[in-house]
Design a protein around this motif. Structure first.
Motif, PDB file in Angstrom:
ATOM      1  N   ALA A 100      39.858  53.648  34.315  1.00  0.00           N
ATOM      2  CA  ALA A 100      39.612  52.516  35.203  1.00  0.00           C
ATOM      3  C   ALA A 100      39.067  51.369  34.360  1.00  0.00           C
ATOM      4  N   TYR A 101      39.690  50.222  34.515  1.00  0.00           N
ATOM      5  CA  TYR A 101      39.291  49.036  33.759  1.00  0.00           C
ATOM      6  C   TYR A 101      38.713  47.978  34.693  1.00  0.00           C
ATOM      7  N   GLY A 102      37.640  47.346  34.258  1.00  0.00           N
ATOM      8  CA  GLY A 102      37.073  46.224  35.000  1.00  0.00           C
ATOM      9  C   GLY A 102      37.815  44.952  34.622  1.00  0.00           C
ATOM     10  N   VAL A 103      38.937  44.717  35.265  1.00  0.00           N
ATOM     11  CA  VAL A 103      39.751  43.532  34.987  1.00  0.00           C
ATOM     12  C   VAL A 103      39.035  42.297  35.527  1.00  0.00           C
ATOM     13  N   GLU A 104      38.572  42.373  36.752  1.00  0.00           N
ATOM     14  CA  GLU A 104      37.817  41.352  37.486  1.00  0.00           C
ATOM     15  C   GLU A 104      38.659  40.182  37.978  1.00  0.00           C
ATOM     16  N   SER A 105      39.423  39.530  37.088  1.00  0.00           N
ATOM     17  CA  SER A 105      40.166  38.338  37.497  1.00  0.00           C
ATOM     18  C   SER A 105      41.478  38.229  36.744  1.00  0.00           C
ATOM     19  N   GLY A 106      42.435  37.573  37.374  1.00  0.00           N
ATOM     20  CA  GLY A 106      43.707  37.281  36.728  1.00  0.00           C
ATOM     21  C   GLY A 106      43.749  35.848  36.225  1.00  0.00           C
ATOM     22  N   ASN A 107      42.578  35.232  36.094  1.00  0.00           N
ATOM     23  CA  ASN A 107      42.449  33.840  35.651  1.00  0.00           C
ATOM     24  C   ASN A 107      41.433  33.774  34.526  1.00  0.00           C
ATOM     25  N   GLN A 108      41.788  33.072  33.461  1.00  0.00           N
ATOM     26  CA  GLN A 108      40.865  32.969  32.335  1.00  0.00           C
ATOM     27  C   GLN A 108      39.566  32.290  32.743  1.00  0.00           C
ATOM     28  N   VAL A 109      39.641  31.316  33.652  1.00  0.00           N
ATOM     29  CA  VAL A 109      38.422  30.622  34.085  1.00  0.00           C
ATOM     30  C   VAL A 109      37.447  31.597  34.746  1.00  0.00           C
ATOM     31  N   GLY A 110      37.961  32.545  35.517  1.00  0.00           N
ATOM     32  CA  GLY A 110      37.112  33.552  36.152  1.00  0.00           C
ATOM     33  C   GLY A 110      36.509  34.506  35.135  1.00  0.00           C
ATOM     34  N   LEU A 111      37.317  34.950  34.177  1.00  0.00           N
ATOM     35  CA  LEU A 111      36.824  35.837  33.129  1.00  0.00           C
ATOM     36  C   LEU A 111      35.727  35.163  32.309  1.00  0.00           C
ATOM     37  N   ASP A 112      35.944  33.898  31.996  1.00  0.00           N
ATOM     38  CA  ASP A 112      34.947  33.147  31.225  1.00  0.00           C
ATOM     39  C   ASP A 112      33.663  32.963  32.029  1.00  0.00           C
TER      40      ASP A 112
ATOM     41  N   MET B 249      43.583  52.381  36.672  1.00  0.00           N
ATOM     42  CA  MET B 249      42.959  51.784  37.849  1.00  0.00           C
ATOM     43  C   MET B 249      42.389  50.454  37.405  1.00  0.00           C
ATOM     44  N   ALA B 250      42.549  49.431  38.249  1.00  0.00           N
ATOM     45  CA  ALA B 250      42.047  48.097  37.921  1.00  0.00           C
ATOM     46  C   ALA B 250      41.060  47.659  39.001  1.00  0.00           C
ATOM     47  N   TYR B 251      39.871  47.261  38.559  1.00  0.00           N
ATOM     48  CA  TYR B 251      38.869  46.713  39.461  1.00  0.00           C
ATOM     49  C   TYR B 251      38.948  45.190  39.406  1.00  0.00           C
ATOM     50  N   PHE B 252      39.013  44.565  40.570  1.00  0.00           N
ATOM     51  CA  PHE B 252      39.073  43.109  40.666  1.00  0.00           C
ATOM     52  C   PHE B 252      37.924  42.600  41.536  1.00  0.00           C
ATOM     53  N   ILE B 253      37.521  41.360  41.274  1.00  0.00           N
ATOM     54  CA  ILE B 253      36.480  40.701  42.063  1.00  0.00           C
ATOM     55  C   ILE B 253      37.072  39.446  42.685  1.00  0.00           C
ATOM     56  N   LEU B 254      36.901  39.300  43.976  1.00  0.00           N
ATOM     57  CA  LEU B 254      37.266  38.066  44.671  1.00  0.00           C
ATOM     58  C   LEU B 254      35.980  37.321  45.025  1.00  0.00           C
ATOM     59  N   GLY B 255      36.048  35.993  45.008  1.00  0.00           N
ATOM     60  CA  GLY B 255      34.876  35.188  45.341  1.00  0.00           C
ATOM     61  C   GLY B 255      34.092  34.721  44.133  1.00  0.00           C
ATOM     62  N   ILE B 256      34.724  34.688  42.977  1.00  0.00           N
ATOM     63  CA  ILE B 256      34.058  34.188  41.776  1.00  0.00           C
ATOM     64  C   ILE B 256      33.876  32.678  41.953  1.00  0.00           C
ATOM     65  N   PRO B 257      32.644  32.178  41.823  1.00  0.00           N
ATOM     66  CA  PRO B 257      32.387  30.766  42.115  1.00  0.00           C
ATOM     67  C   PRO B 257      33.275  29.759  41.375  1.00  0.00           C
ATOM     68  N   ALA B 258      33.714  30.080  40.176  1.00  0.00           N
ATOM     69  CA  ALA B 258      34.531  29.152  39.398  1.00  0.00           C
ATOM     70  C   ALA B 258      35.991  29.127  39.849  1.00  0.00           C
ATOM     71  N   GLU B 259      36.361  30.023  40.771  1.00  0.00           N
ATOM     72  CA  GLU B 259      37.757  30.130  41.177  1.00  0.00           C
ATOM     73  C   GLU B 259      38.001  29.531  42.562  1.00  0.00           C
ATOM     74  N   THR B 260      39.235  29.114  42.752  1.00  0.00           N
ATOM     75  CA  THR B 260      39.676  28.579  44.045  1.00  0.00           C
ATOM     76  C   THR B 260      40.443  29.677  44.794  1.00  0.00           C
ATOM     77  N   TYR B 261      40.784  29.370  46.019  1.00  0.00           N
ATOM     78  CA  TYR B 261      41.617  30.292  46.804  1.00  0.00           C
ATOM     79  C   TYR B 261      42.929  30.555  46.069  1.00  0.00           C
ATOM     80  N   GLU B 262      43.517  29.510  45.511  1.00  0.00           N
ATOM     81  CA  GLU B 262      44.777  29.651  44.775  1.00  0.00           C
ATOM     82  C   GLU B 262      44.595  30.561  43.553  1.00  0.00           C
ATOM     83  N   ASP B 263      43.441  30.454  42.894  1.00  0.00           N
ATOM     84  CA  ASP B 263      43.151  31.336  41.760  1.00  0.00           C
ATOM     85  C   ASP B 263      43.085  32.795  42.207  1.00  0.00           C
TER      86      ASP B 263
END
Length: 171
Positions: free
Chosen positions: A84-96, A122-136
């Motif tokens: 299981a990997y903590g991917v968290e986001s599919g956007n570099q801005v979110g990862l940063d 298994m991939a863990y993702f987080i939604l609601g990262i403050p730096a991200e938009t709905y589109e992100d």
């Protein structure tokens, strides 16, 4: 705290032996979000499992930037069936923003290599990262489809006390 304290490979192997002797048919989950941090330790654990003739299914958690073909080969031979990997986001801005210190290409590479090795993902993702938009967040869902994990878990960001994100939430 933020200091990493790892049990020795021999200590982990002794506990595995105790579990196997006590319960016989077992499946083990290593709840250690940094299990793959120290490559040499992982290899010592895997070689110890093989040397002792242990046969059991196991799952662990890992970092996408700490995976390569050699470590995956050892893990597969030793019975690892899922990482299981903590991917968290599919956007570099979110990862940063989360200070993951990983790049999207690290994630793609880790999932490619893990899938190629025959170990499920298994991939863990987080939604609601403050730096991200709905589109992100939609891009994160698309990214999840791209990397094609066997399982995906989407969670809402939780600002835990003592974190930078908690301070932002309080402000």
């Amino acid at each position: 705290g933020s200091k990493c304290r790892m049990r020795s490979a021999e200590n982990v192997l002794s506990e595995i032996e105790e579990i196997i002797n006590r319960f016989k048919d077992v499946s083990i989950v290593f709840y250690d979000d940094l299990f793959t941090l120290d490559k040499e330790r992982v290899i010592r654990i895997c070689s110890g499992i093989l040397e002792r003739g242990f046969r059991f299914d196991w799952k662990c958690e890992g970092r996408v930037d700490r995976i390569d073909g050699e470590i995956l080969n050892w893990m597969k031979k030793a019975g690892c069936s899922m990482i299981a990997y903590g991917v968290e986001s599919g956007n570099q801005v979110g990862l940063d923003y989360l200070k993951k210190n990983t790049k999207l290409e690290d994630i793609r590479r880790a999932f490619h290599l893990t899938n190629k090795s025959g170990i499920r993902t298994m991939a863990y993702f987080i939604l609601g990262i403050p730096a991200e938009t709905y589109e992100d967040e939609i891009k994160t869902i698309e990214f999840a489809k791209e990397i094609d994990p066997d399982y995906a878990q989407f969670s809402v960001l939780s600002p835990f006390r003592g974190t930078d994100i908690y301070s932002v939430a309080v402000a």
